[in-house]
Design a protein around this motif. Structure first.
Motif, short mmCIF file in Angstrom:
data_model
loop_
_atom_site.label_atom_id
_atom_site.label_comp_id
_atom_site.label_asym_id
_atom_site.label_seq_id
_atom_site.Cartn_x
_atom_site.Cartn_y
_atom_site.Cartn_z
N VAL A 324 0.83 -1.20 0.00
CA VAL A 324 0.00 0.00 0.00
C VAL A 324 0.87 1.25 0.00
CG1 VAL A 324 -1.78 1.26 1.30
CG2 VAL A 324 -1.81 -1.25 1.22
N GLY A 325 0.49 2.25 -0.79
CA GLY A 325 1.22 3.51 -0.83
C GLY A 325 1.36 4.12 0.56
N GLY A 326 2.56 4.61 0.86
CA GLY A 326 2.84 5.12 2.19
C GLY A 326 3.53 4.10 3.07
N TYR A 327 3.43 2.81 2.70
CA TYR A 327 4.11 1.74 3.43
C TYR A 327 4.30 0.57 2.46
CZ TYR A 327 5.60 -1.17 7.34
OH TYR A 327 6.35 -1.95 8.20
N LEU A 328 5.14 0.80 1.44
CA LEU A 328 5.39 -0.23 0.45
C LEU A 328 6.17 -1.36 1.09
CD1 LEU A 328 6.32 1.97 -2.65
CD2 LEU A 328 4.10 1.04 -2.00
N ASN A 329 5.57 -2.52 1.14
CA ASN A 329 6.15 -3.58 1.95
C ASN A 329 7.43 -4.15 1.36
OD1 ASN A 329 6.55 -6.14 3.42
ND2 ASN A 329 4.62 -5.55 4.38
N ASP A 330 7.40 -4.61 0.09
CA ASP A 330 8.64 -5.17 -0.46
C ASP A 330 9.44 -4.12 -1.25
OD1 ASP A 330 7.48 -4.94 -2.98
OD2 ASP A 330 6.98 -7.05 -3.15
N LYS A 331 8.93 -2.89 -1.29
CA LYS A 331 9.64 -1.75 -1.86
C LYS A 331 9.91 -1.88 -3.35
CE LYS A 331 10.29 -0.24 2.46
NZ LYS A 331 9.74 -1.37 3.21
N ALA A 332 9.19 -2.72 -4.06
CA ALA A 332 9.46 -2.91 -5.48
C ALA A 332 8.17 -3.21 -6.23
CB ALA A 332 10.45 -4.04 -5.68
N ASP A 333 7.95 -2.48 -7.33
CA ASP A 333 6.79 -2.80 -8.16
C ASP A 333 7.13 -3.87 -9.18
OD1 ASP A 333 8.52 -1.14 -9.49
OD2 ASP A 333 6.99 0.20 -10.30
N ILE A 334 8.31 -3.71 -9.83
CA ILE A 334 8.79 -4.79 -10.72
C ILE A 334 9.98 -5.44 -10.02
CG2 ILE A 334 7.86 -3.90 -12.88
CD1 ILE A 334 10.66 -2.58 -13.33
N ALA A 336 13.78 -5.49 -8.14
CA ALA A 336 14.47 -4.69 -7.12
C ALA A 336 15.97 -4.78 -7.38
CB ALA A 336 14.14 -5.20 -5.72
N PRO A 337 16.77 -3.86 -6.82
CA PRO A 337 18.22 -3.97 -6.98
C PRO A 337 18.73 -5.34 -6.56
CG PRO A 337 17.67 -1.85 -6.03
CD PRO A 337 16.39 -2.64 -6.07
N VAL A 338 19.83 -5.77 -7.17
CA VAL A 338 20.32 -7.13 -6.95
C VAL A 338 20.78 -7.35 -5.50
CG1 VAL A 338 20.93 -7.53 -9.35
CG2 VAL A 338 22.61 -6.48 -7.82
N ARG A 339 21.11 -6.27 -4.79
CA ARG A 339 21.42 -6.39 -3.37
C ARG A 339 20.24 -5.87 -2.56
NH1 ARG A 339 26.74 -7.32 -1.85
NH2 ARG A 339 28.22 -7.36 -3.58
N SER A 340 19.25 -6.68 -2.46
CA SER A 340 18.04 -6.32 -1.71
C SER A 340 17.68 -7.46 -0.76
CB SER A 340 16.87 -6.07 -2.67
OG SER A 340 17.14 -4.99 -3.53
N TYR A 341 16.99 -7.10 0.32
CA TYR A 341 16.53 -8.07 1.30
C TYR A 341 17.71 -8.73 2.02
CZ TYR A 341 12.70 -7.05 -1.81
OH TYR A 341 11.81 -6.38 -2.58
N VAL A 342 17.48 -9.79 2.70
CA VAL A 342 18.52 -10.42 3.52
C VAL A 342 19.13 -11.59 2.76
CG1 VAL A 342 19.00 -11.57 5.72
CG2 VAL A 342 17.29 -9.74 5.62
N PRO A 343 20.45 -11.68 2.68
CA PRO A 343 21.05 -12.85 1.99
C PRO A 343 20.84 -14.11 2.80
CG PRO A 343 22.75 -11.53 3.05
CD PRO A 343 21.46 -10.75 3.18
N ASN A 344 20.93 -15.25 2.12
CA ASN A 344 20.76 -16.52 2.85
C ASN A 344 22.06 -16.88 3.56
OD1 ASN A 344 22.47 -17.60 0.92
ND2 ASN A 344 21.03 -19.12 0.16
N ASP A 345 22.11 -18.06 4.14
CA ASP A 345 23.25 -18.42 4.98
C ASP A 345 24.54 -18.65 4.19
OD1 ASP A 345 21.96 -18.23 7.43
OD2 ASP A 345 21.15 -20.26 7.29
N PHE A 346 24.46 -18.75 2.87
CA PHE A 346 25.66 -18.79 2.05
C PHE A 346 26.11 -17.38 1.65
CE2 PHE A 346 24.70 -23.34 0.81
CZ PHE A 346 25.89 -23.85 1.31
N GLY A 347 25.27 -16.38 1.95
CA GLY A 347 25.59 -15.02 1.58
C GLY A 347 25.08 -14.62 0.21
N LEU A 348 24.11 -15.35 -0.32
CA LEU A 348 23.56 -15.09 -1.65
C LEU A 348 22.28 -14.26 -1.55
CD1 LEU A 348 23.96 -18.71 -3.08
CD2 LEU A 348 25.57 -16.80 -3.30
N TYR A 349 22.20 -13.23 -2.38
CA TYR A 349 21.03 -12.36 -2.38
C TYR A 349 20.00 -12.83 -3.40
CZ TYR A 349 23.56 -8.84 0.37
OH TYR A 349 24.24 -8.17 1.35
#
Length: 549
Positions: A324-334, A336-349
């Motif tokens: 919802v506008g004003g609180y975009l949850n995943d911050k991406a409509d299409i 997202a930048p390749v370094r987004s969110y939390v990497p997994n335990d191997f360090g992969l995004y």
């Protein structure tokens, strides 16, 4: 004072012992002959090291896991990920997806090295028309997504499987060329550019760019190409260069300087890396399984500071791509930048969501049941580098300076007489038919069968180097009519910005034709690991083994 003196003495003794061990020349444990001695033949042996990964890669320590084991349902009822325990060897994998700026670097290189070859540049262009939808206004993405600086760190899309393969070859050569130029084994970038400083990266001799295989075969050397810090040649038959001095040589594989080639990860490697079970492993016991690259059954963060945030870029529901506008949850409509969110335990995004990713495998519904249990892979097309002249050991090159590959002629090493006879025989035969050497003149057999035997097959026994559809019954005649699964169908995994949460599970698998593209499919590269499979060999208990001399 006495204690300090004792400590100093111990340190000095250690230094002396270390220096003496370093000064002691190594010798063969089987013949007793010294290594690296120009007086006894000059056989060179270098320090055994665990190679570092290429640029952009992280180490993935392999192991056993259950292929398809993270899937808890089969909503498509395809039964194409039956659980099976396999082992994946250690390898390297890109920390992030290949981005737009990475691809623009590739296009730029093509443009400056082959300015007249419009076909090469055109074939490397992603299909930006993948953004078009009949009832959506996506034209801004068609014109801006690839080239606008606002999207430079977003994953490249519209790339076919074939294009991704070409990128891997190009990236390998640029990496190794950069290593050699910076190390002085090749002329530096500044010297290679010349006084004109035109920035061209083509080799001065012949005007063709650097290629790893051609270089390792000793076919890229000479005045204007050789660097100032080439390797010493201890071969007693070696001669000094035109400038005099001690004999020098090009880098060989045994030096351990050049790195393995980039490639697409296999389907099993991709799934293993996406799960990242190493974070849940304790003394060979997996304490908790995973449904996604993160722990837990949900798709939201449980941590206090980020509680409720979506952990990946995907479509939560019909018409909900970003919240919802004003609180975009995943911050991406299409994407997202390749370094987004939390990497997994191997360090992969972004091993879940953002874009689906190509793997190297050819799709079959039953691959999980049929492939080997060590490094499972379906897609082998065995090829050999074409020899321009067997007696000289020279490799044939295409107009881009890369080796020409032909279908493998046999399943084992040929005798020298057979290799030479085959080269001469196929050259004569193909001169008459205007076909490249090594290409069978007989047509492909009936649908679903192997090609007919080439005249050059050994002892009259046909050998089929294409094992992508090994022992299956898929008929290419039906392709596009009753099935889309054939040798040109490639697996992609991971879910995308436009997929529901189900596809974020690493075990899910879909396929697409190798020359098709999508706004929802990108890729990342992998690299094979050579040597010891353990990433941190000095950690944990181990047996004491006497070191070789």
């Amino acid at each position: 004072m006495k204690i300090q003196f004792t400590k100093l003495a111990i340190v000095l003794l250690g230094v002396v012992a270390f220096m003496s061990s370093c000064s002691k020349k190594q010798s063969s444990p089987k013949t007793g002959m010294r290594y690296n001695d120009p007086n006894n033949g000059g056989f060179q042996v270098f320090k055994k090291t665990h190679p570092a990964p290429g640029p952009g890669l992280v180490a993935i320590e392999g192991g056993t896991f259950v292929l398809g084991g993270s899937a808890d349902q089969d909503v498509t009822y395809e039964y194409n990920n039956v659980r099976r325990r396999v082992t994946v060897g250690s390898f390297y994998m890109d920390e992030t997806e290949v981005s737009n700026v990475d691809w623009l670097e590739y296009l730029h290189w093509d443009a400056i090295n082959f300015p007249q070859d419009r076909e090469l540049y055109y074939d490397a262009l992603p299909d930006t028309l993948v953004w078009r939808r009949p009832l959506s206004y996506n034209e801004p993405f068609v014109y801006n997504y690839l080239r606008h600086p606002a999207y430079q760190d977003y994953p490249v899309v519209g790339v076919t499987w074939d294009q991704a393969q070409e990128y891997c070859i190009w990236r390998t050569d640029r990496m190794n060329e950069n290593i050699l130029r910076n190390g002085g084994q090749l002329a530096s970038w500044k010297d290679a550019a010349g006084k004109g400083g035109n920035g061209t990266q083509a080799a001065p001799a012949g005007g063709t760019p650097f290629n790893t295989d051609i270089y390792l075969n000793g076919q890229i050397k000479g005045q204007g190409i050789d660097g100032k810090k080439m390797m010493p040649d201890l071969n007693p038959r070696a001669t000094a260069g035109t400038a005099g001095g001690k004999p020098k040589r090009t880098v060989i594989m045994e030096d351990g300087i050049l790195k393995q080639g980039y490639r697409l990860p296999s389907e099993a490697e991709w799934e293993y890396a996406a799960l990242g079970l190493i974070g849940n492993t304790d003394y060979e016991n997996i304490t908790d399984g995973k449904m996604y690259p993160w722990n837990g059954m949900g798709v939201r963060s449980p941590k206090k500071k980020t509680r409720g945030l979506i952990l990946a870029n995907f479509k939560r529901g019909e018409g909900d791509n970003m919240g919802v506008g004003g609180y975009l949850n995943d911050k991406a409509d299409i994407t997202a930048p390749v370094r987004s969110y939390v990497p997994n335990d191997f360090g992969l995004y972004n091993m879940a969501g953002n874009v689906n990713e190509w793997t190297g495998d050819t799709y079959r519904q039953t691959s999980f049941e049929e492939v080997e249990d060590f490094n499972p892979f379906r897609g082998n097309e065995f090829k050999d580098k074409r020899l321009e002249d067997p007696t000289k050991g020279q490799l044939a090159k295409d107009k881009y300076g890369r080796p020409i590959y032909d279908p493998a002629k046999a399943g084992k090493k040929q005798k020298w007489s057979e290799l030479v006879a085959q080269q001469n025989g196929t050259a004569t035969q193909n001169n008459a038919t205007n076909l490249p050497a090594g290409i069978a003149t007989n047509p492909v057999g009936a649908a679903g069968t192997s090609p007919q035997a080439n005249k050059s097959d050994l002892a009259g026994k046909p050998y089929n180097p294409d094992f992508r559809g090994y022992a299956d019954t898929v008929s290419s005649v039906l392709y596009g009519t009753t099935t889309l699964a054939n040798d040109h169908s490639k697996v992609y995994k991971g879910g995308s910005w436009n997929d529901r949460a189900y596809w974020l599970n690493p075990a899910t698998r879909r396929f697409m034709n190798e020359d098709d593209a999508s706004a929802e499919v990108g890729f990342r590269c992998a690299m094979s690991m050579v040597g010891a499979t353990q990433i941190h060999p000095n950690s944990g208990p181990k047996f004491k083994v006497r070191k070789s001399r």
